[in-house]
Design a protein around this motif. Structure first.
Motif, PDB file in Angstrom:
ATOM      1  N   ALA A  27      64.068 -33.055 119.498  1.00  0.00           N
ATOM      2  CA  ALA A  27      64.684 -31.803 119.951  1.00  0.00           C
ATOM      3  C   ALA A  27      63.996 -30.588 119.349  1.00  0.00           C
ATOM      4  O   ALA A  27      64.064 -29.485 119.897  1.00  0.00           O
ATOM      5  CB  ALA A  27      66.174 -31.789 119.615  1.00  0.00           C
ATOM      6  N   ALA A  28      63.325 -30.792 118.230  1.00  0.00           N
ATOM      7  CA  ALA A  28      62.599 -29.680 117.615  1.00  0.00           C
ATOM      8  C   ALA A  28      61.272 -29.416 118.311  1.00  0.00           C
ATOM      9  O   ALA A  28      60.659 -28.371 118.111  1.00  0.00           O
ATOM     10  CB  ALA A  28      62.356 -29.966 116.136  1.00  0.00           C
ATOM     11  N   LEU A  29      60.837 -30.367 119.109  1.00  0.00           N
ATOM     12  CA  LEU A  29      59.491 -30.282 119.680  1.00  0.00           C
ATOM     13  C   LEU A  29      59.465 -30.100 121.190  1.00  0.00           C
ATOM     14  O   LEU A  29      58.449 -29.696 121.748  1.00  0.00           O
ATOM     15  CB  LEU A  29      58.706 -31.562 119.336  1.00  0.00           C
ATOM     16  N   VAL A  30      60.552 -30.400 121.861  1.00  0.00           N
ATOM     17  CA  VAL A  30      60.514 -30.519 123.323  1.00  0.00           C
ATOM     18  C   VAL A  30      61.666 -29.738 123.961  1.00  0.00           C
ATOM     19  O   VAL A  30      62.827 -30.003 123.660  1.00  0.00           O
ATOM     20  CB  VAL A  30      60.626 -32.010 123.729  1.00  0.00           C
ATOM     21  N   PRO A  31      61.346 -28.809 124.865  1.00  0.00           N
ATOM     22  CA  PRO A  31      62.408 -28.081 125.568  1.00  0.00           C
ATOM     23  C   PRO A  31      62.943 -28.920 126.736  1.00  0.00           C
ATOM     24  O   PRO A  31      62.309 -29.900 127.139  1.00  0.00           O
ATOM     25  CB  PRO A  31      61.675 -26.842 126.083  1.00  0.00           C
ATOM     26  N   PRO A  32      64.081 -28.520 127.285  1.00  0.00           N
ATOM     27  CA  PRO A  32      64.701 -29.314 128.353  1.00  0.00           C
ATOM     28  C   PRO A  32      63.785 -29.572 129.549  1.00  0.00           C
ATOM     29  O   PRO A  32      63.882 -30.622 130.179  1.00  0.00           O
ATOM     30  CB  PRO A  32      65.896 -28.453 128.776  1.00  0.00           C
ATOM     31  N   GLU A  33      62.908 -28.640 129.856  1.00  0.00           N
ATOM     32  CA  GLU A  33      62.067 -28.822 131.041  1.00  0.00           C
ATOM     33  C   GLU A  33      60.790 -29.589 130.723  1.00  0.00           C
ATOM     34  O   GLU A  33      59.947 -29.777 131.609  1.00  0.00           O
ATOM     35  CB  GLU A  33      61.730 -27.468 131.669  1.00  0.00           C
ATOM     36  N   GLY A  34      60.665 -30.058 129.481  1.00  0.00           N
ATOM     37  CA  GLY A  34      59.437 -30.714 129.070  1.00  0.00           C
ATOM     38  C   GLY A  34      59.518 -32.224 129.089  1.00  0.00           C
ATOM     39  O   GLY A  34      60.480 -32.824 129.573  1.00  0.00           O
ATOM     40  N   PRO A  82      54.220 -32.594 129.451  1.00  0.00           N
ATOM     41  CA  PRO A  82      54.581 -33.091 128.117  1.00  0.00           C
ATOM     42  C   PRO A  82      54.495 -31.985 127.069  1.00  0.00           C
ATOM     43  O   PRO A  82      53.629 -31.105 127.142  1.00  0.00           O
ATOM     44  CB  PRO A  82      53.538 -34.176 127.856  1.00  0.00           C
ATOM     45  N   HIS A  83      55.412 -32.048 126.126  1.00  0.00           N
ATOM     46  CA  HIS A  83      55.388 -31.135 124.985  1.00  0.00           C
ATOM     47  C   HIS A  83      55.198 -31.897 123.671  1.00  0.00           C
ATOM     48  O   HIS A  83      54.997 -31.274 122.641  1.00  0.00           O
ATOM     49  CB  HIS A  83      56.673 -30.310 124.936  1.00  0.00           C
ATOM     50  N   ALA A  84      55.336 -33.206 123.728  1.00  0.00           N
ATOM     51  CA  ALA A  84      55.202 -33.976 122.497  1.00  0.00           C
ATOM     52  C   ALA A  84      54.775 -35.398 122.823  1.00  0.00           C
ATOM     53  O   ALA A  84      54.916 -35.876 123.953  1.00  0.00           O
ATOM     54  CB  ALA A  84      56.506 -33.998 121.711  1.00  0.00           C
ATOM     55  N   VAL A  85      54.271 -36.046 121.797  1.00  0.00           N
ATOM     56  CA  VAL A  85      53.971 -37.478 121.840  1.00  0.00           C
ATOM     57  C   VAL A  85      54.853 -38.131 120.789  1.00  0.00           C
ATOM     58  O   VAL A  85      55.051 -37.580 119.705  1.00  0.00           O
ATOM     59  CB  VAL A  85      52.487 -37.726 121.509  1.00  0.00           C
ATOM     60  N   SER A  86      55.396 -39.288 121.121  1.00  0.00           N
ATOM     61  CA  SER A  86      56.169 -40.035 120.134  1.00  0.00           C
ATOM     62  C   SER A  86      55.553 -41.428 119.979  1.00  0.00           C
ATOM     63  O   SER A  86      55.327 -42.129 120.961  1.00  0.00           O
ATOM     64  CB  SER A  86      57.627 -40.171 120.598  1.00  0.00           C
ATOM     65  N   ILE A  87      55.264 -41.767 118.750  1.00  0.00           N
ATOM     66  CA  ILE A  87      54.728 -43.104 118.476  1.00  0.00           C
ATOM     67  C   ILE A  87      55.657 -43.825 117.489  1.00  0.00           C
ATOM     68  O   ILE A  87      56.415 -43.182 116.766  1.00  0.00           O
ATOM     69  CB  ILE A  87      53.291 -43.054 117.898  1.00  0.00           C
TER      70      ILE A  87
END
Lengths: 335, 335, 335, 335
Positions: free
Chosen positions: B69-76, B134-139
């Motif tokens: 939530a700190a990295l990605v806005p709702p539209e992302g 995309p606004h973030a990558v999660s691994i």
């Protein structure tokens, strides 16, 4: 050392709860598949005398919001008192959990809703799609002013809710204190009076971090099991939450603890006498206290919150030490 | 009695954690105002060698979602592996916490993302407002296949994320196991390699129910403090979560426990030999196992999950009993 | 001047629609209280031979999302083809309107879902709360590859949806083109085949900006009237949207226009012959076209999109000029 | 036939708007890629004397919510008057668009916010994570009571917002009427006075269904372009919305129409005299009117809404017929 009357929300954990948690530290299924979690429905069904579904969560905010999520769609509203915890103290959590549903604020003496207050809210709403319409009522038992709804008062709200086709939720963060005050059955102020979903609080009353969401129509709980997971509240070692709740239920510990907190409050209330801003019916005391007087008490080591101008809130807990309570009562009397 | 290798998610609580929790059972400020919670930032800052902000929550799902939530806005969107926990095992929690943001699935051997896999996702997206970007990558570290990203692999992803202006989140439910495997510093596979937010898992590794969300840019945490409350994850007796985490950090208990789990896995892996479907780098073993063979093992009292057709997943934990592990290794060898 | 085959989404407005809009420019009730809006339910009920509720909105994205909002709760999912418009071309609008519900992607030749493809998605989902479970299926008619589901194909999906207790939504942005191709009744590929909610598109087919959401269980529409307002799609001069739709329905203009677009596509398809990547069943032509060949066509003034490598998409519309279509057919034949 | 004074929201479409729409009915790029949409930024930049980004949408609800979405995160709040349209007339749309952010209600004479009223709201909020904190202020110009903020009043609010680090949004559904009343520049009551985002209404003032969201910091608009699409408000034939707005801007038609509506209101207001409940500053007249008197007017064919007890609201529009206004003025005078 401070004599703490700030809140019951950080009270210590009861020894019986500790014992139950430690007994739970053996291999079992994760989430709520363990033996303890599986006992909750039965335990609450027995307490309330009808089939219930009960889910544990760690916080009252989660309990309230998940309970309401069963009753209110995103485009709907929840009628609550303007001082309600869900309105003022949960950082907008209902807006998050209910996807933007609206809290609709009502008035009421002692932070208590009445059928009339509900009617006043509803009757001000045009019957069209431009307005948000309420789908549920949420009341707090005991209220944010330390007041307790009687069985007939809840029943009147239950009837009102039914007439208006609204769900009825009870935020029972201090449900035990209310039952202790009334000397009634838990059912008398909940399911028997028309409550659909109850946040039954244990954290303020001797648990570490465990509340039960009790649905009196068990099928309603099914969707909330998904919502709980989706909210990150399905702890993998859920057995430790179930253990807390079961320990609190065993031998009526929840009621015993609530009685202790209420009794402590009564001692202080008696000393406060004319200063009282509200009848003391649970474990919260609201009293007139000038800044000068508050300072005097604080100098003696008592911790409490100011409440508005020339007011203070004192909260006792299951573990308030008798000598602290007596000292506070005396200090107030001596002002 | 069953010899349990189903998961580490319901493992027992380490005695040091119990002791720390009990020591925390004294009056203190509620929520995260207590002395223990206030130590977290410092503790993690020391561990990672730079200023960090660290927040406790009770579950990995909450940790992952609040971090994102700190990295990605709702539209992302969030690029993750198609087997990621956030995609498959959290009941859509990222959709809830990120208000409908999209998970964008990538491929990768061993459940590992690569810069190439990320590029493949991004390059398929038209640069217009009709597409989610995309606004973030999660691994996940260790991955859903029990694999471990090396420092240079994470750094390559960190560089890729930076080049593409994406945040980088690490789901470290088994972060300790990864560090134990690599023998590197915690920073080497996180902040030093470009990770912005880390879900540092303790629940699977000896805690009762406590994870840390670590932000390597401390100011980012401010909004997440509100989001945590709003999600009902700010427990009033937060000192018990802080106590768990601090106990896990003290004297490197987290690493010691992770090493124990990894070592147990290695013993079994050695026995599995040619059966292994993945190199065993943490505490999960994926192996070929026919239904008939699985039945043989289960008859001997071993619990584990089937994983696809003719496959099984075996998970060790910090508290896996050596005799159980040896027995399982022998049973596999004897198939 | 360019001969435009990029899309039908910016086609001109039919004169009959203009006339109807101008006729609507007289005082009437706002929102959907006007005489024209009030006729929609009846008009669609007659078309489909059963009681329908129909709501206008200005865009297909709003139509799709509001239709799905009636079928899918926030914790649920929607099975759709991986090329679906809701997945790729609406900037995550379903995530917004459905509050984080998940799109679950299926495969299928010609962008067509099948019961088998749906089963493959569902059967991969564990029956627990950790997974998102589908609540609806969404199909596109005609599909994103210009293909048309036959009545029996839709009926098979309808049966599958019913068996699995899923709602069935049809994105009918080019519903008219499908009906024109099949020569069947509108009901045969919608309500009679198990469709619960239809986005009936008019904007691509001669309207200015008007789509109908048709619910075949009228009561379902009630909540969507609130959701439409809540989404800002209840235009105050709604009579102009109703007027467009009624004009399109009058004398079967929608079908006439769709036939014209389809016929234009057929002329070009015939010329494309072996180049076709899909049978041309509606008004979209997908064909092999090398970069060099595409350049040749563009030099002659034809506008169209590249589609993957060595591919192109050509779209005709109700107002495609015959001379342009003939010219394009000849140009393709001459490549 | 009724002489309609119910609202300006269903007024007719100005002939110049019709002409512009018809002129736009030629092939062009879809969405907002057409030549007309591309002119909006420039047109508004000239009007306001600084670089602006302007986006069309079809409704005021969408305009308000998308504007606020640029200023307020999900965990935040918006301070507005308790009578505000966003609070009472949009079915909770801000809750939807802002993902559960809270509207925080303030008082104020004539439905006007003041710095003092804003301060009263803010000062009642504890500075902790349990409370929702405001991120923006939204005011309506002209207000819901037909009142107009002067340039200095807006500037005072702008200064207050800046001091408090809040965004400032103006719901300008009747912005033209306000400018017409004040005789000032559009900038004087918006960007020059600290407004960050303006919903500039045209639908009530001669357009068919078109509003502009004007951002005075153009970069802010970028994310809103995605949000608009995501909300289904990016119409594919957007040129028809741009055409409406450009026609309204051309030769100051918006101001001319607003002046006409205001003048009509003044004629009626003069007749109402002592009955007026509010000064008439735009095109709405609030007056005392007993039920008996209202009935008398309605018998004569005048349409208007009751407003509270013994009150009524009369609204004029750009196309209010002079003979109707004169007749109403005379009828009121004759009561």
């Amino acid at each position: 050392m401070a004599m703490q009357f700030l809140s019951d929300n950080a009270a210590s954990v009861h020894p019986a709860v500790w014992r139950a948690m430690q007994a739970a530290d053996a291999p079992d299924s994760p989430y709520d598949g363990d033996a303890l979690s599986q006992q909750l429905d039965k335990a609450f069904s027995e307490m309330f005398g009808r089939p219930c579904a009960a889910l544990w969560v760690a916080t009252g905010t989660a309990a309230n919001c998940l309970a309401l999520a069963a009753l209110v769609p995103p485009e709907g509203g929840v009628i609550c008192h303007h001082t309600a915890h869900i309105e003022n103290d949960e950082c907008g959590a209902p807006g998050f959990y209910l996807h933007g549903a609206k809290l609709m604020l009502a008035e009421g003496e002692g932070a208590k809703l009445t059928p009339e207050a509900i009617a006043a809210v509803i009757d001000s709403i045009r019957m069209d799609v431009h307005r948000v319409h309420p789908h549920a009522v949420s009341i707090t038992q005991a209220t944010e002013r330390g007041r307790v709804f009687t069985p007939s008062e809840v029943a009147a709200l239950g009837q009102c809710a039914q007439d208006r086709k609204l769900g009825l939720h009870m935020d029972g963060a201090r449900f035990g204190n209310a039952v202790a005050h009334l000397g009634c059955s838990p059912a008398a102020i909940s399911c028997d009076a028309g409550v659909d979903a109850l946040s039954f609080g244990f954290t303020k009353n001797g648990a570490m971090g465990a509340e039960a969401i009790v649905f009196f129509e068990p099928a309603v709980a099914d969707v909330i099991r998904f919502r709980r997971k989706r909210a990150g509240h399905l702890q993998s070692k859920g057995r430790f939450l179930a253990a807390q709740i079961l320990a609190m239920l065993e031998n009526g510990l929840w009621l015993e603890n609530a009685r202790a907190a209420n009794a402590a409050a009564q001692e202080i209330a008696t000393a406060a006498g004319e200063r009282l801003l509200e009848p003391v019916e649970a474990n919260e005391i609201f009293l007139r206290l000038e800044a000068r007087e508050a300072a005097v008490l604080r100098e003696q080591g008592f911790g409490f919150y100011d409440w508005g101008e020339n007011g203070a809130r004192i909260v006792t807990a299951w573990d308030s030490r008798p000598e602290h309570c007596t000292a506070l009562a005396q200090a107030i009397a001596a002002l």
